[in-house]
Design an enzyme around this catalytic site. Structure first.
Site, PDB file in Angstrom:
ATOM      1  N   GLU A  90     -22.616  73.363  18.285  1.00 26.45           N
ATOM      2  CA  GLU A  90     -21.618  73.200  19.348  1.00 26.45           C
ATOM      3  C   GLU A  90     -21.514  74.428  20.235  1.00 26.45           C
ATOM      4  OE1 GLU A  90     -21.219  72.082  16.296  1.00 26.45           O
ATOM      5  OE2 GLU A  90     -20.558  70.004  16.454  1.00 26.45           O
ATOM      6  N   HIS A 124     -11.189  64.567  11.864  1.00 22.54           N
ATOM      7  CA  HIS A 124     -11.721  63.814  13.013  1.00 22.54           C
ATOM      8  C   HIS A 124     -10.610  63.213  13.875  1.00 22.54           C
ATOM      9  CE1 HIS A 124     -15.428  63.916  10.644  1.00 22.54           C
ATOM     10  NE2 HIS A 124     -16.075  63.427  11.668  1.00 22.54           N
TER      11      HIS A 124
END
Lengths: 336, 336
Positions: A69, A138
């Site tokens: 990321e 999440h």
């Protein structure tokens, strides 16, 4: 064709498909645009937003990345400084923390720190929010947290029009724009004007006019606010629903205007209450419309827990339309 | 693959003597400039963190002189030397050290954040490892646009411990991007010796595990640095992907201005000072008959005059009006 006729032409579409059309249109309109992220290509996007784009635009412009990321968000910043118009997709807001260094220390900072020399026309899209039993890594809503950071803009499309129209405007912005797509919205379906296109991103929008209370929501909570308003209407309370749309810069003027009309405000926010965007909105109401208020500002936020997996606990942790209704009824009742 | 113009504009062949004296002058300029900075710091003219490059000058001089004007540089907080060699005027660098608005970052960045759009100098990044993703992105933009440019990315060996190092070496090698990674291994990440922080201290081994050529270079020898950079740039410009150079060097001064240097022996510092890149290169030039006391004096005088001018410029500089505090948080330019 008459204006009415043109306006009446609509297509049935999902939020996901509206996003995809927005990305596709951007890729067609501007050769500098490309999409980069984990599984955006062959997989078709973690939430299937980019399905089919690899076949149409090829692997140079629909660029699968490793699970890195920080590197690919930073590469988006560098590519933007190098003249491209990257759209970087991060699977979920929780994963974006792995790139927070790049977002905060570089994307949000370099323009100011360089004395105005290097702007960063970058768009980062990510999924946010809970409601799909994905548990505590999440499901969080950190867009309010990102809205703390000067130098970036924070968009939270809640409607089909905004899902379709915010991206192009964001790409035209000379500075970094983060778009938070609530995961619970991708499957929502509705009518969208066939010629829907770019929308402005500077203002909040009144999604339902009302006179008794302002329900201030954004992203995943807009639908809940609208449902609460319907229920309240059945009980004789006329709620206005304001969709913030953009969390930074906040459209304070529209917030204050709404509260000035209704004299009460409930902010519905999937973020945790402490230090939330709801807290910021509340503070601005106190600062700018205190004497307009007939009741203290109320907030309906997520419970301050990591998001649990089982449905009943997740539902208990999230703001719900029923909670909004109760909050408003109590607020109105207190006054009378 | 992108076209590869043969060394376009800046590498006019120079007589070996003149070329060598230029390199010597650049190293002396960095050395004297930073000695002046230390003096001005102690005099209260320069504040914050100031990281001196003294001892490591051969690397910036050796590498950056081989770059083309259209190439890009990403550097760290120990970047005064890189900026000076790249051609950021000493006046603008010194004014930046002072925090004056005539500085190369408008005074916004100070010592750690030198930026200069005119020479494609992208900072001045003070998060260890944080510049690598930017370099990857700049190179990605060049590759996608079909431009035969290289991005030279400087960082210390401390960055090797950061995840971004590994993410970026992998990503750039995977995508065959034109990045020249220049690791300045001065053996200490602030006060932590490489052997105390890395299980594998062979940095070229680490880099080559990402399928890119990795060469160790004597970072105390400006000619070795020039030679390695020249060969490396030819390879990178040829489209073969990134390349990693490990410059073995040593910082003669403290990490920053707040460092009593408890972590290393004075004897070690003295040993390395025997390999002072300015003294050793000067001695070689004398042997070759290219340098004598008169020539050296004229270089020193010329450098002293340039530094005096930079201090005068900085002293005469002005403070950015407080009213401009919030300028460049977002861009002022009209949309493209």
């Amino acid at each position: 064709m008459s204006a009415e006729g043109a306006a009446a032409q609509t297509v049935r579409i999902t939020y996901r498909e509206a996003m995809r059309q927005a990305i596709r249109e951007a890729l067609i309109r501007d050769p500098r645009v490309f999409l980069m992220g984990e599984d955006v290509g062959r997989y078709g996007g973690c939430f299937a937003v980019s399905r089919g784009l690899l076949e149409e635009f090829g692997p140079e412009r629909i660029r699968d990345t490793p699970l890195s990321e920080s590197a690919f968000v930073g590469a988006g910043i560098g590519a933007a400084m190098g003249g491209m118009r990257p759209i970087v997709e991060i699977m979920t807001v929780n994963f974006s923390l792995l790139a927070l260094d790049q977002i905060l220390n570089n994307a949000a900072t370099i323009l100011h720190m360089s004395g105005g020399q290097f702007n960063i026309p970058l768009v980062i899209r990510m999924t946010t929010g809970a409601g799909r039993q994905l548990a505590a890594q999440h499901s969080h809503s950190l867009e309010g947290w990102y809205a703390h950071i000067p130098g970036i803009k924070i968009l939270t499309p809640a409607t089909l029009e905004d899902a379709r129209g915010m991206l192009w405007t964001a790409l035209e912005d000379p500075d970094p724009v983060l778009i938070f797509e609530h995961g619970g919205l991708y499957n929502t379906e509705g009518e969208l004007a066939a010629d829907a296109g770019a929308v402005e991103i500077d203002h909040a929008a009144v999604r339902r006019a009302g006179s008794d209370v302002s329900l201030i929501a954004y992203g995943g909570t807009l639908g809940k606010a609208l449902r609460a308003a319907e229920e309240l209407a059945a009980g004789g309370i006329d709620a206005e629903v304001l969709d913030l749309r953009t969390l930074r810069p906040l459209d304070t003027e529209s917030i204050l205007a709404s509260v000035t009309r209704t004299h009460r405000a409930v902010i519905i926010d999937e973020g945790w209450r402490s230090g939330s965007i709801a807290a910021e909105v509340s503070a601005r109401i106190m600062e700018g419309a205190f004497y307009e208020l007939d009741a203290p500002v109320a907030r309906v936020c997520s419970a301050e827990v990591p998001m649990p997996y089982p449905r009943h606990l997740e539902e208990a942790a999230l703001p719900q339309a029923a909670t909004v209704v109760q909050t408003v009824r109590a607020m109105v009742g207190k006054r009378d | 693959m992108t076209p590869t113009p043969q060394a376009a504009s800046s590498n006019h062949p120079q007589p070996a003597g003149e070329h060598s004296l230029t390199a010597l002058r650049q190293m002396i300029l960095i050395r004297r400039f930073e000695e002046k900075c230390a003096e001005l710091y102690n005099a209260g003219k320069i504040h914050g963190f100031v990281h001196l490059y003294i001892g490591e000058e051969a690397i910036a001089v050796g590498v950056i002189a081989q770059l083309q004007p259209e190439d890009a540089i990403v550097a760290t907080y120990r970047e005064h030397g890189h900026a000076l060699v790249r051609g950021v005027p000493a006046t603008a660098v010194m004014a930046e050290m002072y925090g004056k608005q005539e500085g190369c970052s408008r005074g916004r960045g100070g010592s750690m954040h030198l930026f200069d759009a005119a020479t494609r100098f992208y900072g001045g990044n003070a998060i260890v490892g944080g510049g690598l993703p930017l370099a990857v992105g700049l190179a990605l933009a060049d590759k996608m646009a079909g431009r035969a440019r290289v991005t030279a990315c400087f960082f210390g060996e401390g960055a090797v411990a950061e995840g971004e190092f590994h993410e970026c070496l992998n990503l750039s090698a995977l995508w065959k991007l034109p990045v020249l990674f220049c690791c300045e291994n001065n053996l200490y990440a602030m006060g932590t010796a490489l052997r105390r922080s890395e299980s594998e201290t062979d940095l070229c081994l680490k880099a080559s595990s990402y399928e890119m050529p990795a060469w160790p270079v004597d970072g105390m020898d400006v000619e070795a640095c020039q030679d390695a950079a020249r060969r490396a740039l030819t390879a990178v410009r040829g489209g073969g992907g990134p390349l990693f150079l490990e410059f073995r060097t040593y910082r003669f001064r403290a990490h920053s201005m707040f460092d009593p240097q408890l972590y290393r022996e004075k004897q070690e510092v003295e040993e390395w000072k025997k390999r002072d890149p300015i003294l050793t290169f000067g001695a070689r030039l004398r042997e070759a008959g290219l340098l004598d006391d008169n020539v050296l004096k004229s270089i020193e005088d010329d450098v002293a005059a340039e530094i005096d001018r930079s201090v005068e410029f900085a002293e005469a500089g002005t403070w950015e009006p407080v009213e401009e505090l919030t300028r460049f948080v977002y861009s002022e330019r009209t949309r493209p």
